[in-house]
Design an enzyme around this catalytic site. Structure first.
Site, PDB file in Angstrom:
ATOM      1  N   LEU A  37       1.653  39.023   3.404  1.00 11.26           N
ATOM      2  CA  LEU A  37       1.965  39.069   1.969  1.00 11.26           C
ATOM      3  C   LEU A  37       1.947  40.488   1.399  1.00 11.26           C
ATOM      4  CD1 LEU A  37      -0.069  35.942   0.767  1.00 11.26           C
ATOM      5  CD2 LEU A  37       2.305  36.087   1.561  1.00 11.26           C
ATOM      6  N   HIS A  38       2.890  40.748   0.510  1.00  7.12           N
ATOM      7  CA  HIS A  38       2.970  42.025  -0.198  1.00  7.12           C
ATOM      8  C   HIS A  38       3.104  41.731  -1.690  1.00  7.12           C
ATOM      9  CE1 HIS A  38       7.209  41.035  -0.354  1.00  7.12           C
ATOM     10  NE2 HIS A  38       7.311  41.076   0.974  1.00  7.12           N
ATOM     11  N   HIS A  41       5.492  38.916  -2.871  1.00  6.55           N
ATOM     12  CA  HIS A  41       4.950  37.548  -2.797  1.00  6.55           C
ATOM     13  C   HIS A  41       3.956  37.307  -3.943  1.00  6.55           C
ATOM     14  CE1 HIS A  41       5.711  38.342   1.664  1.00  6.55           C
ATOM     15  NE2 HIS A  41       6.441  37.271   1.448  1.00  6.55           N
ATOM     16  N   GLN A  65      13.515  28.623  12.056  1.00  6.07           N
ATOM     17  CA  GLN A  65      14.515  29.432  11.357  1.00  6.07           C
ATOM     18  C   GLN A  65      14.794  30.754  12.081  1.00  6.07           C
ATOM     19  OE1 GLN A  65      12.030  29.547   7.712  1.00  6.07           O
ATOM     20  NE2 GLN A  65      12.553  31.713   7.599  1.00  6.07           N
ATOM     21  N   GLU A 152      14.419  36.185  -5.495  1.00  5.00           N
ATOM     22  CA  GLU A 152      15.853  36.517  -5.414  1.00  5.00           C
ATOM     23  C   GLU A 152      16.119  37.496  -4.277  1.00  5.00           C
ATOM     24  OE1 GLU A 152      16.935  37.916  -9.291  1.00  5.00           O
ATOM     25  OE2 GLU A 152      17.138  35.875 -10.084  1.00  5.00           O
ATOM     26  N   ASP A 154      15.765  36.948  -1.295  1.00 11.56           N
ATOM     27  CA  ASP A 154      16.517  36.133  -0.337  1.00 11.56           C
ATOM     28  C   ASP A 154      17.473  35.262  -1.161  1.00 11.56           C
ATOM     29  OD1 ASP A 154      15.012  36.670   2.345  1.00 11.56           O
ATOM     30  OD2 ASP A 154      13.476  36.423   0.820  1.00 11.56           O
ATOM     31  N   GLN A 157      19.213  32.216   0.305  1.00 14.44           N
ATOM     32  CA  GLN A 157      18.236  31.135   0.532  1.00 14.44           C
ATOM     33  C   GLN A 157      18.027  30.330  -0.754  1.00 14.44           C
ATOM     34  OE1 GLN A 157      14.426  31.539   2.854  1.00 14.44           O
ATOM     35  NE2 GLN A 157      13.605  31.987   0.842  1.00 14.44           N
ATOM     36  N   SER A 189       9.379  44.038   1.666  1.00 17.36           N
ATOM     37  CA  SER A 189       9.657  43.032   2.697  1.00 17.36           C
ATOM     38  C   SER A 189       8.615  43.156   3.796  1.00 17.36           C
ATOM     39  CB  SER A 189      11.058  43.275   3.285  1.00 17.36           C
ATOM     40  OG  SER A 189      11.193  42.542   4.488  1.00 17.36           O
ATOM     41  N   ARG A 191       9.169  42.832   6.735  1.00 19.80           N
ATOM     42  CA  ARG A 191       9.820  43.526   7.856  1.00 19.80           C
ATOM     43  C   ARG A 191       9.856  45.047   7.668  1.00 19.80           C
ATOM     44  NH1 ARG A 191      12.972  38.418   8.078  1.00 19.80           N
ATOM     45  NH2 ARG A 191      12.762  37.602  10.187  1.00 19.80           N
TER      46      ARG A 191
HETATM   47  P1  AMP Z   1       8.970  35.361   3.203  1.00 18.04           P
HETATM   48  O1  AMP Z   1       7.498  35.367   3.452  1.00 18.04           O
HETATM   49  O2  AMP Z   1       9.641  36.631   3.565  1.00 18.04           O
HETATM   50  O3  AMP Z   1       9.646  34.128   3.739  1.00 18.04           O
HETATM   51  O4  AMP Z   1       9.136  35.272   1.634  1.00 18.04           O
HETATM   52  C1  AMP Z   1       8.508  34.283   0.884  1.00 18.04           C
HETATM   53  C2  AMP Z   1       9.035  34.319  -0.524  1.00 18.04           C
HETATM   54  O5  AMP Z   1       8.792  35.609  -1.090  1.00 18.04           O
HETATM   55  C3  AMP Z   1      10.553  34.085  -0.594  1.00 18.04           C
HETATM   56  O6  AMP Z   1      10.847  33.283  -1.714  1.00 18.04           O
HETATM   57  C4  AMP Z   1      11.076  35.481  -0.760  1.00 18.04           C
HETATM   58  O7  AMP Z   1      12.338  35.534  -1.405  1.00 18.04           O
HETATM   59  C5  AMP Z   1       9.992  36.101  -1.627  1.00 18.04           C
HETATM   60  N1  AMP Z   1      10.035  37.563  -1.536  1.00 18.04           N
HETATM   61  C6  AMP Z   1      10.102  38.311  -0.405  1.00 18.04           C
HETATM   62  N2  AMP Z   1      10.192  39.618  -0.732  1.00 18.04           N
HETATM   63  C7  AMP Z   1      10.198  39.694  -2.087  1.00 18.04           C
HETATM   64  C8  AMP Z   1      10.285  40.762  -3.028  1.00 18.04           C
HETATM   65  N3  AMP Z   1      10.401  42.024  -2.643  1.00 18.04           N
HETATM   66  N4  AMP Z   1      10.256  40.464  -4.344  1.00 18.04           N
HETATM   67  C9  AMP Z   1      10.147  39.169  -4.767  1.00 18.04           C
HETATM   68  N5  AMP Z   1      10.059  38.118  -3.918  1.00 18.04           N
HETATM   69  C10 AMP Z   1      10.087  38.369  -2.601  1.00 18.04           C
END
Ligand code: AMP
Length: 283
Positions: A37-38, A41, A65, A152, A154, A157, A189, A191
């Protein structure tokens, strides 16, 4: 002192907790994540807290996925760090099932997402949205939230899941939340941790490139020419490959090449060495 989130790892225990909240008429928001988490999230969790009485954050790195060639095994995992971050914002419940709880032996049903999943990410990661739709359908049915919050970041998605919720009459609302960025524009992200120091310096030009396209398109410039120039710029800046950079209808994700009054979105996926970054902006 911050409140410790309850961690639940079985569907049975999850249902018990949800039933208690329902009995006292609490509204529930779900924030699905893959952990690591960042602040992006955490911004979703904060939004969820504003909108509902109880917040469930799921942490599940969903194998279905990822294609066999993708980064499932090296995807960053840090449950202790994640729990600390979630406790700091007083999350009520962390739903963190094992793979065997989510996909027990004999599991064989899969959701096939619709038209909005076919292009962009769908072209380069053909199994991705099937896995996302399947796991989100399961998460929605396990947690039975009133709403689920998605970033947004993603964007496709979010569009694919909105279509699934509508098509399958799922009884929840999806809420989209804005992308959180570093000061230099790079979208946060999980990543980003893959990037070398040199790649990290180059990475913000992804956001710069799509913002430039969005500006040009809103000023009436030729869409195809703006896209071609942005792709060229990315490669000259050090990106190794651009999977796609498109201007699309913001609701249907159909690519747009001639001017229109409809809301538009610029979406990109590009490689920096071994790391694939995605981003998008509204026009
Ligand atoms: P993930 O853990 O990458 O699957 O992301 C989980 C949720 O966090 C998804 O709804 C992503 O779109 C959202 N998310 C990821 N990065 C960001 C960001 N930089 N800003 C806002 N939401 C994010």
């Amino acid at each position: 002192m911050s409140k410790s989130a309850k961690i639940i790892r079985s569907v049975k225990d999850l249902r018990k907790q949800i039933a208690k909240w329902r009995a006292s008429e609490k509204s529930i928001a779900l924030v699905p994540t893959m952990g690591a988490l960042h602040d992006g999230h955490i911004s979703l969790v904060k939004l969820a807290k504003k909108k509902a009485d109880r917040v469930v954050v799921s942490i599940f790195v969903n194998p279905s996925q990822f294609a066999p060639t993708e980064d499932l095994s090296r995807y960053p995992r840090d449950e202790t760090g994640d729990l600390n971050r979630l406790n700091a914002v007083e999350t009520d419940l962390v739903w963190a099932p094992d793979v065997s709880e989510m996909y027990p032996d004999g599991f064989s049903t899969r959701v096939t997402p619709g038209t909005t999943s076919q292009n962009l990410e769908g072209e380069f990661r053909p199994h991705h949205f099937g896995g996302v739709a399947t796991v989100c359908c399961k998460l929605f049915s396990q947690v039975t939230p009133d709403m689920a919050i998605f970033g947004e970041k993603d964007y496709q998605q979010l569009v694919v899941l909105r279509q699934m919720v509508c098509d399958l009459n799922l009884p929840l609302t999806l809420v989209g939340a804005p992308t959180r960025r570093e000061k230099d524009g790079l979208a946060l992200s999980s990543r980003n941790t893959y990037l070398s120091v040199q790649e990290r310096d180059i990475a913000p030009s992804l956001y710069a490139a799509i913002s430039d396209v969005a500006d040009k398109v809103s000023e009436g410039a030729d869409i195809s020419a703006s896209i071609a120039a942005a792709k060229q710029k990315l490669i000259s800046n050090g990106f190794t490959k651009v999977d796609y950079l498109e201007v699309c209808d913001a609701d249907t994700l159909v690519p747009i090449v001639t001017p229109t009054d409809r809301p538009l979105r610029v979406l990109v996926a590009a490689w920096l060495g071994k790391t694939r970054l995605i981003d998008n902006v509204a026009v």
